[in-house]
Design an enzyme around this catalytic site. Structure first.
Site, PDB file in Angstrom:
ATOM      1  N   ASP A  33       0.818  -1.232   0.000  1.00 37.27           N
ATOM      2  CA  ASP A  33       0.000   0.000   0.000  1.00 37.27           C
ATOM      3  C   ASP A  33       0.844   1.272   0.000  1.00 37.27           C
ATOM      4  O   ASP A  33       0.322   2.379   0.084  1.00 37.27           O
ATOM      5  CB  ASP A  33      -0.940   0.004   1.217  1.00 37.27           C
ATOM      6  N   ARG A  91      14.181  25.900   4.286  1.00 32.98           N
ATOM      7  CA  ARG A  91      14.052  27.267   3.794  1.00 32.98           C
ATOM      8  C   ARG A  91      12.937  28.056   4.464  1.00 32.98           C
ATOM      9  O   ARG A  91      13.007  29.272   4.543  1.00 32.98           O
ATOM     10  CB  ARG A  91      13.847  27.258   2.277  1.00 32.98           C
ATOM     11  N   LYS A 186      21.868  43.495  -7.642  1.00 30.90           N
ATOM     12  CA  LYS A 186      20.614  43.884  -8.291  1.00 30.90           C
ATOM     13  C   LYS A 186      20.254  45.307  -7.871  1.00 30.90           C
ATOM     14  O   LYS A 186      20.270  45.630  -6.692  1.00 30.90           O
ATOM     15  CB  LYS A 186      19.483  42.951  -7.843  1.00 30.90           C
ATOM     16  N   ASP A 212      27.337  29.013  -5.492  1.00 36.49           N
ATOM     17  CA  ASP A 212      26.142  29.216  -4.672  1.00 36.49           C
ATOM     18  C   ASP A 212      25.982  28.003  -3.759  1.00 36.49           C
ATOM     19  O   ASP A 212      26.635  26.969  -3.977  1.00 36.49           O
ATOM     20  CB  ASP A 212      24.907  29.380  -5.574  1.00 36.49           C
ATOM     21  N   THR A 217      15.914  25.654  -9.284  1.00 33.76           N
ATOM     22  CA  THR A 217      15.366  25.699 -10.650  1.00 33.76           C
ATOM     23  C   THR A 217      16.452  26.059 -11.664  1.00 33.76           C
ATOM     24  O   THR A 217      16.262  25.879 -12.865  1.00 33.76           O
ATOM     25  CB  THR A 217      14.267  26.773 -10.752  1.00 33.76           C
ATOM     26  N   THR A 220      18.639  31.422 -10.982  1.00 38.06           N
ATOM     27  CA  THR A 220      19.678  32.343 -10.498  1.00 38.06           C
ATOM     28  C   THR A 220      20.953  32.188 -11.330  1.00 38.06           C
ATOM     29  O   THR A 220      21.585  33.171 -11.732  1.00 38.06           O
ATOM     30  CB  THR A 220      19.988  32.039  -9.007  1.00 38.06           C
TER      31      THR A 220
HETATM   32  C1  R5P Z   1      19.060  31.508  -2.522  1.00 41.35           C
HETATM   33  O1  R5P Z   1      18.961  32.048  -1.440  1.00 41.35           O
HETATM   34  C2  R5P Z   1      19.991  30.369  -2.746  1.00 41.35           C
HETATM   35  O2  R5P Z   1      21.266  30.638  -2.275  1.00 41.35           O
HETATM   36  C3  R5P Z   1      20.043  29.994  -4.209  1.00 41.35           C
HETATM   37  O3  R5P Z   1      20.539  31.096  -4.928  1.00 41.35           O
HETATM   38  C4  R5P Z   1      18.691  29.642  -4.723  1.00 41.35           C
HETATM   39  O4  R5P Z   1      18.120  28.637  -3.933  1.00 41.35           O
HETATM   40  C5  R5P Z   1      18.790  29.158  -6.143  1.00 41.35           C
HETATM   41  O5  R5P Z   1      17.511  28.898  -6.599  1.00 41.35           O
HETATM   42  P1  R5P Z   1      17.225  28.742  -8.134  1.00 41.35           P
HETATM   43  O6  R5P Z   1      18.172  27.730  -8.690  1.00 41.35           O
HETATM   44  O7  R5P Z   1      15.790  28.263  -8.185  1.00 41.35           O
HETATM   45  O8  R5P Z   1      17.378  30.080  -8.778  1.00 41.35           O
END
Ligand code: R5P
Length: 288
Positions: A33, A91, A186, A212, A217, A220
């Site tokens: 299940d 997050r 920015k 990063d 996604t 960024t």
């Molecule tokens: C933001 O605070 C994180 O450090 C990353 O820049 C973010 O999670 C990246 O997200 P994505 O790939 O969706 O732009």
């Protein structure tokens, strides 16, 4: 004894190898299940290390972890150190809109209630997650490993944070490599227009490494890569700690002209080329 959950089998094996510790076999499968079955095989000692990342599928990986922790406690384990290489649900660490579940706090409370004695995690997205626990939380930085990878693969790099939030990572890496770093800033020109510019340096003809903590996604990174390419960067390479990589994130990143992507193995992915195993092993040894 090291137990690897199903999300972190390979990493758990590497950590066990590094520590010359026994890797305990567990049986984990689904009932017809869909419910989870867990069995820890053989004798369990008083102290155990469980390694389980809680990325996608987050709910399944967390449920497996909760079942494992509670099970170990009822089997007589007195100290369970939990390595969560990627801390999912990390997050939402505050209530942005009324009525929202503060999932990071709830997960922290559930981990403790399930029997975690200590938490080890790699680059927590929100630093205040540590405060949600009443047990010790050890945060491991993957930046030294990332710096080492860059040193071995990229000539004369310049390290770039794709936004101000990532500047700390870029600075940590550039500090180790003793090279330059900068970030993309920015500026809101009008209510409709945002301009993103490199804060200080010139990247023309330079080998750029964008760093990063998470690629989710890919939005960024795509934005940052396009800007750096337009500014005349020679090579654009992207590195992150946690390759969350939602759907076609990698495709979008390579389509934006990125030469290479690398990440650590806090999450399994096609680009998880750097292992955090020796660093995790080092921390486990340090707090033995
Ligand atoms: C933001 O605070 C994180 O450090 C990353 O820049 C973010 O999670 C990246 O997200 P994505 O790939 O969706 O732009």
């Amino acid at each position: 004894m090291i137990i690897g959950g199903s999300a972190s089998q390979k990493l758990a094996a590497k950590v066990a190898w590094s520590l010359e510790e026994k890797l305990s076999p567990i049986e984990t499968r689904r009932f017809p299940d869909g419910e989870r079955y867990i069995r820890v095989k053989g004798e369990v000692p008083k102290e155990v290390v469980v390694i389980q990342s809680t990325g996608y599928p987050q709910d399944e990986n967390l449920m497996e972890l909760f079942l494992l922790l509670k099970n170990l406690k009822s089997l007589g384990v007195e100290r369970t150190r939990v390595v969560i290489p990627y801390f999912g649900y990390g997050r939402q660490e505050r209530r942005f809109k009324s009525g929202e579940a503060v999932s990071a706090v709830i997960i922290a409370e559930l981990l403790e209630a399930a029997g975690a004695s200590e938490i080890y995690s790699v680059n927590l997205h929100e630093k205040n997650i540590k405060q949600f626990f009443n047990i010790p939380v050890h945060e491991i930085s993957a930046m030294p490993m990332i710096a080492n990878y860059i040193k071995e693969t990229i000539d004369d790099p310049i390290i770039i944070g794709p936004d101000k939030g990532a500047l700390g990572f870029a600075e940590e890496v550039s500090g180790i490599l003793k090279c330059e770093c900068d970030y993309l800033e920015k500026t809101r020109i009008s209510p409709e227009k945002v301009e993103t510019k490199l804060k200080n340096l010139d990247v023309a003809e330079r080998n750029v490494v964008i760093i990063d903590d998470i690629i989710s996604t890919g939005g960024t990174i795509v934005n940052a890569s396009k800007i750096l390419r337009d500014l005349g960067a020679n090579k654009v390479v992207v590195g992150c700690v946690h390759p969350v990589l939602v759907e076609d994130a990698l495709l979008k990143i390579f389509a934006a002209g990125v030469d290479d992507v690398f990440a650590t193995d806090t999450l399994k992915s096609d680009v998880s080329t750097i292992s955090v195993a020796s660093s995790v092993a080092g921390y486990l040894k340090k707090y033995e």
